[in-house]
Structure formats: structure tokens, C-alpha cells
Write a protein that holds these residues in place. Structure first.
Motif, mmCIF file in Angstrom:
data_model
loop_
_atom_site.group_PDB
_atom_site.id
_atom_site.type_symbol
_atom_site.label_atom_id
_atom_site.label_comp_id
_atom_site.label_asym_id
_atom_site.label_seq_id
_atom_site.Cartn_x
_atom_site.Cartn_y
_atom_site.Cartn_z
ATOM 1 N N GLU A 13 -26.278 -23.651 16.547
ATOM 2 C CA GLU A 13 -25.712 -24.891 16.007
ATOM 3 C C GLU A 13 -26.618 -25.908 15.698
ATOM 4 O O GLU A 13 -26.831 -26.953 16.244
ATOM 5 C CB GLU A 13 -24.653 -25.387 16.793
ATOM 6 N N ALA A 14 -27.487 -25.755 14.697
ATOM 7 C CA ALA A 14 -28.555 -26.394 14.086
ATOM 8 C C ALA A 14 -28.777 -26.576 12.791
ATOM 9 O O ALA A 14 -28.320 -25.563 12.006
ATOM 10 C CB ALA A 14 -29.680 -26.228 15.002
ATOM 11 N N PHE A 15 -29.410 -27.375 12.037
ATOM 12 C CA PHE A 15 -30.004 -27.504 10.821
ATOM 13 C C PHE A 15 -30.844 -26.048 10.484
ATOM 14 O O PHE A 15 -31.729 -25.965 11.163
ATOM 15 C CB PHE A 15 -30.737 -28.708 10.366
ATOM 16 N N ALA A 16 -30.665 -25.552 9.460
ATOM 17 C CA ALA A 16 -31.258 -24.415 9.302
ATOM 18 C C ALA A 16 -32.436 -24.682 8.154
ATOM 19 O O ALA A 16 -32.292 -24.517 7.044
ATOM 20 C CB ALA A 16 -30.464 -23.065 8.552
ATOM 21 N N TRP A 17 -33.807 -24.612 8.777
ATOM 22 C CA TRP A 17 -34.697 -25.058 7.848
ATOM 23 C C TRP A 17 -35.252 -24.026 7.029
ATOM 24 O O TRP A 17 -35.735 -24.454 5.842
ATOM 25 C CB TRP A 17 -35.917 -25.476 8.875
ATOM 26 N N PHE A 29 -35.404 -24.128 2.447
ATOM 27 C CA PHE A 29 -36.603 -23.673 1.227
ATOM 28 C C PHE A 29 -36.012 -22.058 0.367
ATOM 29 O O PHE A 29 -36.629 -22.030 -0.526
ATOM 30 C CB PHE A 29 -37.578 -23.508 1.896
ATOM 31 N N PHE A 30 -35.429 -21.276 1.282
ATOM 32 C CA PHE A 30 -35.193 -19.912 0.878
ATOM 33 C C PHE A 30 -33.726 -19.685 0.863
ATOM 34 O O PHE A 30 -33.239 -18.602 1.536
ATOM 35 C CB PHE A 30 -35.925 -19.090 1.815
ATOM 36 N N LEU A 90 -29.660 -27.608 0.224
ATOM 37 C CA LEU A 90 -29.411 -28.461 1.334
ATOM 38 C C LEU A 90 -28.067 -28.449 2.192
ATOM 39 O O LEU A 90 -27.938 -28.595 3.141
ATOM 40 C CB LEU A 90 -29.472 -30.042 1.015
ATOM 41 N N PHE A 91 -27.123 -28.002 1.135
ATOM 42 C CA PHE A 91 -25.765 -27.660 1.702
ATOM 43 C C PHE A 91 -25.911 -26.497 2.461
ATOM 44 O O PHE A 91 -25.151 -26.505 3.486
ATOM 45 C CB PHE A 91 -24.727 -27.537 0.509
ATOM 46 N N VAL A 92 -26.450 -25.530 1.972
ATOM 47 C CA VAL A 92 -26.482 -24.201 2.726
ATOM 48 C C VAL A 92 -27.012 -24.442 4.001
ATOM 49 O O VAL A 92 -26.691 -24.137 5.263
ATOM 50 C CB VAL A 92 -27.237 -23.024 2.021
ATOM 51 N N ALA A 93 -28.255 -25.119 4.081
ATOM 52 C CA ALA A 93 -28.910 -25.567 5.536
ATOM 53 C C ALA A 93 -28.010 -26.377 6.254
ATOM 54 O O ALA A 93 -28.235 -26.044 7.414
ATOM 55 C CB ALA A 93 -30.308 -26.375 4.988
ATOM 56 N N LEU A 94 -27.201 -27.070 5.946
ATOM 57 C CA LEU A 94 -26.344 -27.818 6.697
ATOM 58 C C LEU A 94 -25.144 -27.020 7.160
ATOM 59 O O LEU A 94 -24.704 -27.311 8.114
ATOM 60 C CB LEU A 94 -25.927 -29.312 6.200
ATOM 61 N N THR A 140 -21.663 -22.923 9.892
ATOM 62 C CA THR A 140 -20.215 -22.981 9.750
ATOM 63 C C THR A 140 -19.841 -21.607 8.940
ATOM 64 O O THR A 140 -18.855 -20.996 9.239
ATOM 65 C CB THR A 140 -19.682 -24.233 9.044
ATOM 66 N N LEU A 141 -20.681 -21.387 8.249
ATOM 67 C CA LEU A 141 -20.523 -20.157 7.149
ATOM 68 C C LEU A 141 -20.535 -18.885 8.087
ATOM 69 O O LEU A 141 -19.723 -18.111 8.126
ATOM 70 C CB LEU A 141 -21.595 -19.925 6.041
ATOM 71 N N ARG A 142 -21.560 -18.606 9.042
ATOM 72 C CA ARG A 142 -21.501 -17.593 9.836
ATOM 73 C C ARG A 142 -20.411 -17.805 10.956
ATOM 74 O O ARG A 142 -19.793 -16.335 11.059
ATOM 75 C CB ARG A 142 -22.955 -17.805 10.712
#
Length: 144
Positions: A28-32, A36-37, A83-87, A91-93
């Protein structure tokens, strides 16, 4: 310290052969990396529907940039889906795992995935070990 959500299959029983290999931890964290990818991260996590939506949104933004000639500052808007995907990657997983028939088994706090797995299995299988330091009035868990 990171927080991990633990998912296990609904039909699996703890201690059963192969059960521990099916347990999944979601950080549960921001996906750095996703910042970028994003498309590669979505594909690596097998989030096909999210990848299709991401591709459609990016294509629409590029089409708007090309057809309307909004200026070079509009290129920064192309980073908004990343940015949306990183945040929202955790939740998606979690939603994908719920759709596949996994249920949330708990939350573990640990620095690394291996430590989180160890803590979860010790607590779930009842090895008697205290999973971590106890905060509060009493120095040991289960004492009065």
C-alpha cells in the motif's frame, strides 16, 4: 515501514499443501515505477482492462493535442494518466484479486515483503511468536 495487505484464496485452508504459494501481498504505497512506466507496470501486473483504459485515454489526449494544437504545455497533461496509475495501483491490484476469488486476510506492517510474509505466516499459523513489538501498557502480548 511499509504496509502490506495480504490476500489468500477463498477455498484454501491454512497449512494445506500449496496454500502458502497462493498468498499474495499488495504493498500500500505510491508506485514510483508506475509514474514513469505506467503501461509496463500494468502489463507486468496483468491488469489488462486497466491497460486498455490507459491506452484509450492516452490516445485521446494525443489526438486532442494533434488536432486542436493546444501548445507545448499540454504535453504535461499526458502525465496525468501515469500519475493516476501510480496512485491507484494498489487499489487496482486489490480489485483484481477480489475478482479472482481472493479474500483479504489481514494487514501487515514490515520493511520488506519477506518480513511481511514471515510475520503473516507466524500469526496465521499460530507459531506462538509475537509478530512484532507490542505498544501499550503491557510489555508482552497476552499478559496481565
Amino acid at each position: 515501514m511499509a504496509v502490506w495487505t495480504v490476500f489468500e484464496p477463498e477455498d484454501g485452508l491454512p497449512g494445506e499443501e500449496g496454500w502458502s504459494e497462493q498468498v499474495v501481498l499488495v504493498r500500500e504505497a505510491f508506485a514510483w515505477r508506475a509514474l514513469f512506466f505506467a503501461p509496463l507496470v500494468l502489463l507486468a501486473n496483468r491488469l489488462w482492462l486497466a491497460f486498455a483504459v490507459y491506452t484509450a485515454v492516452e490516445a485521446a489526449l494525443v489526438a486532442a493535442y494533434v488536432n486542436v494544437e493546444l501548445g507545448d504545455s499540454f504535453l504535461l497533461v499526458l502525465l496525468v494518466p501515469n500519475l493516476f496509475v501510480a496512485l491507484e495501483l494498489p487499489t487496482l491490484r486489490r480489485r483484481k484479486l477480489a475478482w479472482l476469488g481472493y479474500e483479504e486476510a489481514g494487514v501487515v506492517s514490515a520493511d520488506f515483503a519477506e518480513a511481511a510474509e514471515r510475520r503473516f505466516f507466524e500469526a496465521r499459523l499460530g507459531s506462538g511468536a509475537v509478530p512484532g513489538p507490542v505498544l501499550g501498557l503491557f510489555p508482552e502480548a497476552g499478559t496481565r
